[in-house]
Scaffold this active site. Structure first.
Site, PDB file in Angstrom:
ATOM      1  N   HIS A  40       3.732  -2.256   3.071  1.00 57.72           N
ATOM      2  CA  HIS A  40       3.761  -0.890   2.521  1.00 57.72           C
ATOM      3  C   HIS A  40       5.088  -0.676   1.805  1.00 57.72           C
ATOM      4  O   HIS A  40       6.143  -0.744   2.442  1.00 57.72           O
ATOM      5  CB  HIS A  40       3.608   0.133   3.648  1.00 57.72           C
ATOM      6  N   HIS A  51      -6.075   3.125  -3.834  1.00 57.58           N
ATOM      7  CA  HIS A  51      -5.936   3.418  -2.402  1.00 57.58           C
ATOM      8  C   HIS A  51      -6.291   4.875  -2.123  1.00 57.58           C
ATOM      9  O   HIS A  51      -5.776   5.473  -1.194  1.00 57.58           O
ATOM     10  CB  HIS A  51      -4.511   3.086  -1.951  1.00 57.58           C
ATOM     11  N   HIS A  98      -5.429   9.514   0.656  1.00 56.38           N
ATOM     12  CA  HIS A  98      -5.344   8.665   1.840  1.00 56.38           C
ATOM     13  C   HIS A  98      -6.044   9.245   3.059  1.00 56.38           C
ATOM     14  O   HIS A  98      -5.598   9.085   4.190  1.00 56.38           O
ATOM     15  CB  HIS A  98      -3.878   8.345   2.167  1.00 56.38           C
ATOM     16  N   ASP A 121       0.815  -1.213   0.000  1.00 52.71           N
ATOM     17  CA  ASP A 121       0.000   0.000   0.000  1.00 52.71           C
ATOM     18  C   ASP A 121       0.855   1.273   0.000  1.00 52.71           C
ATOM     19  O   ASP A 121       2.030   1.243   0.363  1.00 52.71           O
ATOM     20  CB  ASP A 121      -0.855   0.050   1.276  1.00 52.71           C
ATOM     21  N   ASP A 122       0.197   2.353  -0.336  1.00 55.48           N
ATOM     22  CA  ASP A 122       0.663   3.739  -0.123  1.00 55.48           C
ATOM     23  C   ASP A 122       1.680   4.249  -1.147  1.00 55.48           C
ATOM     24  O   ASP A 122       2.037   5.410  -1.138  1.00 55.48           O
ATOM     25  CB  ASP A 122       1.269   3.949   1.279  1.00 55.48           C
TER      26      ASP A 122
HETATM   27 NI    NI Z   1      -2.514   3.020   3.471  1.00 57.78          NI
END
Ligand code: NI
Length: 499
Positions: free
Chosen positions: A444, A350, A354, A300-301
């Site tokens: 991540h 995503h 965020h 993620d991210d």
């Molecule tokens: Ni995240």
């Protein structure tokens, strides 16, 4: 490919209609600004060479607060990079102090910072940071714009656009006149009166200034700074001819570069409904998870500074993963997103910046998911169908919007806890210990230690007979349904996507 310019080590592409044939979304959609003339004409990050992003986060699953701070980094602009990093760390520290002794509350306090480029040319670079802070029941938004002079390599706050204190006082007078024209509701504070640069908690009155296409100076105020909080963002455009005598050398360069971009016809690509096919791994179907043990590694991210190295590792080990990308990062680093897709991984959504979706209304949820999907489909030619809600937080509304948009929600059932500064060995240990057939493993790719852990994870899980697939492959022919929440390949999808 468009003509690139090089100056003082910073290489920037001129703003153009589209970069490398990409239909990349323009970031100004993210900004709620009143109609012209206070609309700032943001530069498409995909047209800027040497741009990457950094992220500070806290609390994807544990903890009493949510933090996600995102800011850009430029090749050859060290002092600007340092200013942005210091600002991010300052904001994180202040927020921690403010929320330190608080009892756990729901919804959790949240700090979110995202960014746009108010200028990016060989003469001037400007980064506008937009902060949203949620405490209690609503968001308070503020902006701050940092400037960089590629000729002198110096970074400055927005007042660096002006030729000294006398110019600032004169500007304050002009701004006050304009605010008064709006009527009684807007009341400039003492700082506006005096042109003071008072460092306050949310920044000073003149900390966010940039030029519009006409060369007018747009002065932005934070929520509640010059009027009732219900007004939201207040901004004033001081006409170009009035502001010109007040500008510093950098200010003049910046004003000129924004106007020149307009002269080049810097129109942004507009959003068009996509007819792109759904995103799938180009190697989907090569593994049958009904017959062999599968896990889905999810990252993620990103994309971030370590994503390229991660892609190298996965390619070498012939492992596939699912990447839930943040829209603003994807638009800054489209080449990495393209690699994910061409190398057999799956790209998921995503959100743009965020923020916790469960604190948002339907239109904001639709906007942040739609914009991110459009950016990704512009890059890879496929529309992501999976969403990982930030912090894993969902609500009935999130489920409803996802269903309407044809998106499935994916969280996780194995948390490597790589968010909290853990060592690579610990991250690998948790992943290997808790993995099971059908596991969805949360990691991540914005953390160096996470990427460091990956070779060990691949080796040890492969030794236990696991194959590494993308999330939809866990469900095989049953497929995934829009609006439903999936935590693991083992469980049946929940009927209602509730928290
Ligand atoms: Ni995240």
């Amino acid at each position: 490919m468009h003509k690139s310019r090089f100056f003082s080590g910073i290489a920037l592409l001129a703003l153009s209609a589209s970069g490398c044939g990409l239909a990349v979304a323009s970031p100004e959609r993210d900004v709620v600004v009143p109609a012209e003339p206070t609309l700032i004409d943001f530069v498409d990050p995909a047209t800027v060479i040497g741009l990457s992003t950094r992220t500070l986060t806290e609390g994807d699953s544990e903890g009493s607060r949510y933090v996600h701070i995102n800011y850009p980094e430029f090749a050859g602009a060290d002092k600007l990079n340092r200013e942005l990093r210091d600002q991010a760390e300052r904001q994180l520290q202040r927020f921690r102090t403010r929320t330190r002794d608080a009892e756990p509350v729901s919804p959790r306090p949240e700090l979110n910072v995202d960014w746009q480029l108010a200028a990016a040319s060989p003469d001037a670079v400007a980064v506008r940071l937009r902060t949203g802070e949620f405490q209690g029941e609503s968001w308070a938004n503020s902006t701050r714009t940092f400037w960089f002079d590629p000729h002198t390599r110096e970074a400055t706050g927005s007042t660096g656009l002006l030729a000294g204190r006398a110019a600032l006082v004169r500007l304050a007078t002009l701004v006050k006149e304009r605010l008064k024209e709006r009527g009684d509701e807007v009341e400039p504070g003492d700082e506006v009166e005096r042109g003071d640069e008072v460092e306050r908690d949310g920044g000073d009155e003149f900390d966010s200034m940039a030029f519009n296409r006409r060369g007018d100076l747009v002065v932005e105020f934070d929520d509640c700074q010059v009027g009732p909080c219900s007004l939201g963002r207040v901004a004033v455009a001081v006409p170009a001819e009035q502001v010109e005598p007040l500008l510093s050398e950098l200010g003049r360069q910046a004003q000129r570069s924004v106007r020149e971009n307009r002269a080049q016809g810097g129109d942004k690509p507009s959003f068009t409904p996509t007819t792109d096919p759904d995103a799938v791994s180009n190697r989907a179907g090569s593994v049958d998870c009904a017959k062999v043990k599968c896990v889905a590694l999810t990252f993620d991210d990103g994309p971030g500074p370590y994503t390229g190295r991660l892609l190298d590792l996965l390619r070498r080990e012939r492992a596939r993963a699912t990447f839930f990308v943040v829209g603003s990062n994807a638009t800054a680093q489209p080449a990495l997103v393209r690699r994910m897709s061409t190398e057999g991984h799956l790209v998921g959504n995503h959100t743009w910046a965020h923020r916790d979706l469960s604190k948002q209304g339907s239109s904001k949820i639709t906007d942040t998911l739609g914009k991110t999907g459009d950016v990704v489909s512009g890059i890879i030619g496929q529309m992501p169908k999976l969403v990982r809600p930030p912090y894993g937080a969902v609500s009935q509304q999130v489920g409803n919007v996802a269903r309407e948009m044809g998106l499935s929600l994916v969280t996780w059932d194995v948390d490597t806890d790589d968010q909290n500064g853990g060592k690579a060995g610990d991250i690998a240990e948790r992943a290997v210990r808790e993995a099971h057939p059908g596991a969805i493993i949360l990691m991540h790719d914005i953390h160096r230690e996470t990427v460091d852990a990956v070779p060990d994870i691949l080796k040890r899980l492969r030794g236990k007979g696991y194959s590494f697939v993308t999330v939809p492959e866990l469900y095989g022919s049953a497929g995934m349904q829009a609006g439903r929440l999936y935590r693991s390949g083992n469980e049946l999808p929940r009927k209602q996507p509730l928290t």
